[in-house]
Design a protein around this motif. Structure first.
Motif, PDB file in Angstrom:
ATOM      1  N   UNK A 121      35.614  74.933  37.001  1.00 21.27           N
ATOM      2  CA  UNK A 121      34.806  76.051  37.486  1.00 21.27           C
ATOM      3  C   UNK A 121      34.031  76.753  36.378  1.00 21.27           C
ATOM      4  N   UNK A 122      34.445  76.585  35.166  1.00 23.54           N
ATOM      5  CA  UNK A 122      33.729  77.192  34.040  1.00 23.54           C
ATOM      6  C   UNK A 122      33.895  76.287  32.834  1.00 23.54           C
ATOM      7  N   UNK A 123      32.770  75.846  32.265  1.00 23.06           N
ATOM      8  CA  UNK A 123      32.852  74.977  31.097  1.00 23.06           C
ATOM      9  C   UNK A 123      31.725  75.303  30.127  1.00 23.06           C
ATOM     10  N   UNK A 124      31.937  74.924  28.888  1.00 22.87           N
ATOM     11  CA  UNK A 124      30.977  75.216  27.822  1.00 22.87           C
ATOM     12  C   UNK A 124      30.035  74.033  27.640  1.00 22.87           C
ATOM     13  N   UNK A 304       7.158  73.082  39.313  1.00 24.27           N
ATOM     14  CA  UNK A 304       7.651  74.183  40.146  1.00 24.27           C
ATOM     15  C   UNK A 304       7.437  75.534  39.479  1.00 24.27           C
ATOM     16  N   UNK A 305       7.178  75.533  38.180  1.00 20.13           N
ATOM     17  CA  UNK A 305       6.982  76.771  37.436  1.00 20.13           C
ATOM     18  C   UNK A 305       5.545  76.909  36.927  1.00 20.13           C
ATOM     19  N   UNK A 306       4.632  76.095  37.498  1.00 18.12           N
ATOM     20  CA  UNK A 306       3.219  76.130  37.117  1.00 18.12           C
ATOM     21  C   UNK A 306       3.022  75.903  35.626  1.00 18.12           C
ATOM     22  N   UNK A 307       3.836  75.015  35.072  1.00 16.70           N
ATOM     23  CA  UNK A 307       3.708  74.658  33.663  1.00 16.70           C
ATOM     24  C   UNK A 307       3.142  73.250  33.551  1.00 16.70           C
ATOM     25  N   UNK A 308       2.045  73.107  32.826  1.00 14.36           N
ATOM     26  CA  UNK A 308       1.475  71.786  32.580  1.00 14.36           C
ATOM     27  C   UNK A 308       2.128  71.196  31.333  1.00 14.36           C
ATOM     28  N   UNK A 309       3.349  70.765  31.504  1.00  8.60           N
ATOM     29  CA  UNK A 309       4.112  70.250  30.380  1.00  8.60           C
ATOM     30  C   UNK A 309       5.096  69.207  30.867  1.00  8.60           C
ATOM     31  N   UNK A 310       5.313  68.202  30.057  1.00 14.01           N
ATOM     32  CA  UNK A 310       6.421  67.284  30.274  1.00 14.01           C
ATOM     33  C   UNK A 310       7.672  67.894  29.639  1.00 14.01           C
ATOM     34  N   UNK A 311       8.815  67.276  29.863  1.00 12.24           N
ATOM     35  CA  UNK A 311      10.046  67.817  29.289  1.00 12.24           C
ATOM     36  C   UNK A 311      11.113  66.737  29.219  1.00 12.24           C
ATOM     37  N   UNK A 312      11.964  66.862  28.213  1.00 14.57           N
ATOM     38  CA  UNK A 312      13.101  65.962  28.053  1.00 14.57           C
ATOM     39  C   UNK A 312      14.219  66.758  27.403  1.00 14.57           C
ATOM     40  N   UNK A 313      15.456  66.434  27.750  1.00 16.05           N
ATOM     41  CA  UNK A 313      16.570  67.169  27.169  1.00 16.05           C
ATOM     42  C   UNK A 313      17.898  66.554  27.547  1.00 16.05           C
ATOM     43  N   UNK A 314      18.976  67.156  27.061  1.00 15.08           N
ATOM     44  CA  UNK A 314      20.313  66.707  27.411  1.00 15.08           C
ATOM     45  C   UNK A 314      21.301  67.843  27.209  1.00 15.08           C
ATOM     46  N   UNK A 315      22.446  67.725  27.880  1.00 14.90           N
ATOM     47  CA  UNK A 315      23.537  68.672  27.725  1.00 14.90           C
ATOM     48  C   UNK A 315      24.784  67.967  27.214  1.00 14.90           C
ATOM     49  N   UNK A 316      25.559  68.677  26.407  1.00 13.13           N
ATOM     50  CA  UNK A 316      26.792  68.145  25.830  1.00 13.13           C
ATOM     51  C   UNK A 316      27.965  68.940  26.406  1.00 13.13           C
ATOM     52  N   UNK A 317      28.948  68.240  26.946  1.00 13.24           N
ATOM     53  CA  UNK A 317      30.118  68.893  27.531  1.00 13.24           C
ATOM     54  C   UNK A 317      31.153  69.140  26.431  1.00 13.24           C
ATOM     55  N   UNK A 318      31.170  70.362  25.932  1.00 15.70           N
ATOM     56  CA  UNK A 318      31.969  70.697  24.750  1.00 15.70           C
ATOM     57  C   UNK A 318      33.465  70.600  25.028  1.00 15.70           C
ATOM     58  N   UNK A 319      33.905  71.011  26.204  1.00 16.57           N
ATOM     59  CA  UNK A 319      35.341  70.975  26.497  1.00 16.57           C
ATOM     60  C   UNK A 319      35.862  69.541  26.525  1.00 16.57           C
ATOM     61  N   UNK A 320      35.037  68.617  27.031  1.00 15.47           N
ATOM     62  CA  UNK A 320      35.429  67.207  26.994  1.00 15.47           C
ATOM     63  C   UNK A 320      35.463  66.681  25.563  1.00 15.47           C
ATOM     64  N   UNK A 321      34.466  67.065  24.766  1.00 12.82           N
ATOM     65  CA  UNK A 321      34.471  66.653  23.360  1.00 12.82           C
ATOM     66  C   UNK A 321      35.683  67.204  22.629  1.00 12.82           C
ATOM     67  N   UNK A 322      36.075  68.423  22.963  1.00 15.84           N
ATOM     68  CA  UNK A 322      37.254  69.019  22.336  1.00 15.84           C
ATOM     69  C   UNK A 322      38.494  68.187  22.610  1.00 15.84           C
ATOM     70  N   UNK A 323      38.664  67.739  23.837  1.00 15.56           N
ATOM     71  CA  UNK A 323      39.812  66.905  24.177  1.00 15.56           C
ATOM     72  C   UNK A 323      39.798  65.590  23.384  1.00 15.56           C
ATOM     73  N   UNK A 324      38.609  65.003  23.246  1.00 18.37           N
ATOM     74  CA  UNK A 324      38.487  63.738  22.517  1.00 18.37           C
ATOM     75  C   UNK A 324      38.804  63.929  21.037  1.00 18.37           C
ATOM     76  N   UNK A 325      38.276  64.995  20.471  1.00 18.86           N
ATOM     77  CA  UNK A 325      38.520  65.273  19.048  1.00 18.86           C
ATOM     78  C   UNK A 325      40.017  65.481  18.800  1.00 18.86           C
ATOM     79  N   UNK A 326      40.688  66.161  19.713  1.00 18.87           N
ATOM     80  CA  UNK A 326      42.131  66.360  19.563  1.00 18.87           C
ATOM     81  C   UNK A 326      42.883  65.039  19.684  1.00 18.87           C
TER      82      UNK A 326
END
Length: 414
Positions: A121-124, A304-326
């Motif tokens: 329900x809540x993640x970083x 949808x926001x009247x922006x003449x721009x392309x876009x690319x990006x990504x999200x990193x699930x920190x809580x999952x990475x924390x489990x892996x690092x541990x």
């Protein structure tokens, strides 16, 4: 009466060492993104419900955590990072360049199905968004940055699966199905459930060519060159062929740059966030069944926001990475230099003065009474008897400067 109240489902507490490890991961990624030229941003915890409901395919209604504002409007706790950033960019377009790379550190709030998951329900999330001109060069850089994200955390056995939203979209255009049926097909493909997908397709009025192409998609994953070669026979129209050519070119560049070992292809990758339009990717760590990175190109969202721009990006699930690092024990927190000053009511002033000097020299310092039980692994400075106990070796001192010298020598400082 003691309040032994359990936590709500889907959230968790973090104690000192685990929290420090999480912050170390975040700090490393912030440093990496800064070196890539990304600027930090922040969006509000609350957004209007309509922001997400007016953009098809962004978020399911039942996943959003809702509340009512004082004016009666429905608010939601931030269920996604990308849409608010697009909203932010459209409102600030006069103050910021569109060709802009940004990174964020935020919490996401969703009602996920996994009740036993402590972050359902809540993640970083840490992520990067780039409002760009849609060049191939930017796709290459963003994929490399996603790989470098996992390398920065020093986790082993990493893999980035590449897909192409345009390939699947062109196939769906050929099928000419309604949105509800497309969503069903998409769900079967994401689960790689070929049996149920076949049953579903048999009930639909689509050509055999489209059926066979859809049934091939769950098998088009693995080593890049092999999959790209097999996929040519699945490209039944010019748009699919064009999308496949774009993906092939991206893989060729990544191979030239030495990233071939980190890359695989999955043309059955059809993320539920339907605003993706081009390259898509998911980052995995072997032995962990969930993606820890998700992203791609989402050019249509900006309209949808009247922006003449392309876009690319990504999200990193920190809580999952924390489990892996541990699990992998890849990041080790440095043990801080620690000292305890023992005092009584007559030496309080001297104790606090010494504590300030030690803290200014980057030594974690606590003050205790002379009869308190203290950690024997710390340097113990008894300001009453004027002795310093370093690893069982008790030495006298006369001045604070002498204490600083003894402690400095111990930790290799001047």
């Amino acid at each position: 009466m003691a309040l032994n109240q359990p936590l709500p489902q889907g959230v968790t507490d973090l104690y000192a060492q685990e929290y420090e490890l999480k912050q170390t991961i975040i700090d490393r990624l912030k440093q990496l993104y800064h070196h890539y030229g990304c600027q930090p941003i922040q969006t509000p915890t609350f957004e209007y419900y309509d922001l997400f409901m007016n953009i098809p395919g962004t978020m399911n209604d039942d996943q959003m955590i809702k509340l009512i504002d004082t004016d009666g409007k429905v608010l939601v706790l931030r269920p996604d990072a990308t849409v608010p950033i697009a909203r932010m960019a459209s409102q600030a377009k006069s103050d910021m360049p569109l060709l802009n790379k940004m990174y964020y550190v935020t919490n996401i709030f969703r009602m996920e199905s996994g009740e036993s998951d402590r972050t359902s329900r809540s993640f970083s999330q840490v992520g990067v968004e780039w409002f760009d001109d849609g060049r191939e060069l930017n796709d290459i850089e963003m994929v490399i940055l996603a790989v470098d994200t996992l390398k920065q955390i020093e986790v082993s056995d990493i893999q980035l699966e590449l897909g192409q939203a345009g390939f699947f979209r062109a196939l769906m255009d050929e099928a000419q199905l309604d949105a509800e049926t497309e969503a069903l097909i998409q769900a079967k493909l994401e689960a790689k459930n070929e049996y149920e997908l076949s049953d579903l397709l048999e009930s639909l009025q689509v050509s055999d060519e489209v059926k066979q192409a859809l049934l091939r998609l769950p098998h088009l994953f693995g080593e890049a060159n092999h999959v790209l070669k097999d996929a040519k026979s699945v490209a039944i129209n010019d748009q699919m062929a064009k999308a496949l050519d774009q993906l092939t070119g991206l893989v060729e560049h990544l191979t030239e740059l030495g990233y071939a070992d980190y890359i695989s292809i999955d043309l059955g990758l059809v993320n539920h966030l339907n605003y993706y339009t081009g390259v898509m990717f998911q980052g995995y760590v072997e032995g962990y069944g969930k993606p820890v990175i998700q992203g791609g190109r989402y050019d249509q969202l900006m309209t949808y926001f009247n922006l003449e721009s392309s876009a690319i990006g990504f999200g990193v699930y920190i809580d999952d990475l924390l489990r892996i690092v541990k699990q992998q024990q890849t990041l080790q927190l440095e043990e801080p230099n620690q000292a305890v000053i023992l005092t009584n009511h007559t030496t309080t002033k001297e104790a606090f003065s010494l504590a300030q000097s030690l803290r200014q020299n980057q030594i974690v310092t606590s003050i205790a009474y002379e009869d308190d039980v203290v950690d024997e692994s710390s340097i113990i400075i008894d300001i009453v008897s004027k002795t310093v106990n370093i690893n069982g070796d008790k030495q006298p001192f006369e001045t604070i400067d002498q204490v600083l010298t003894k402690v400095g020598i111990t930790y290799g400082t001047d």
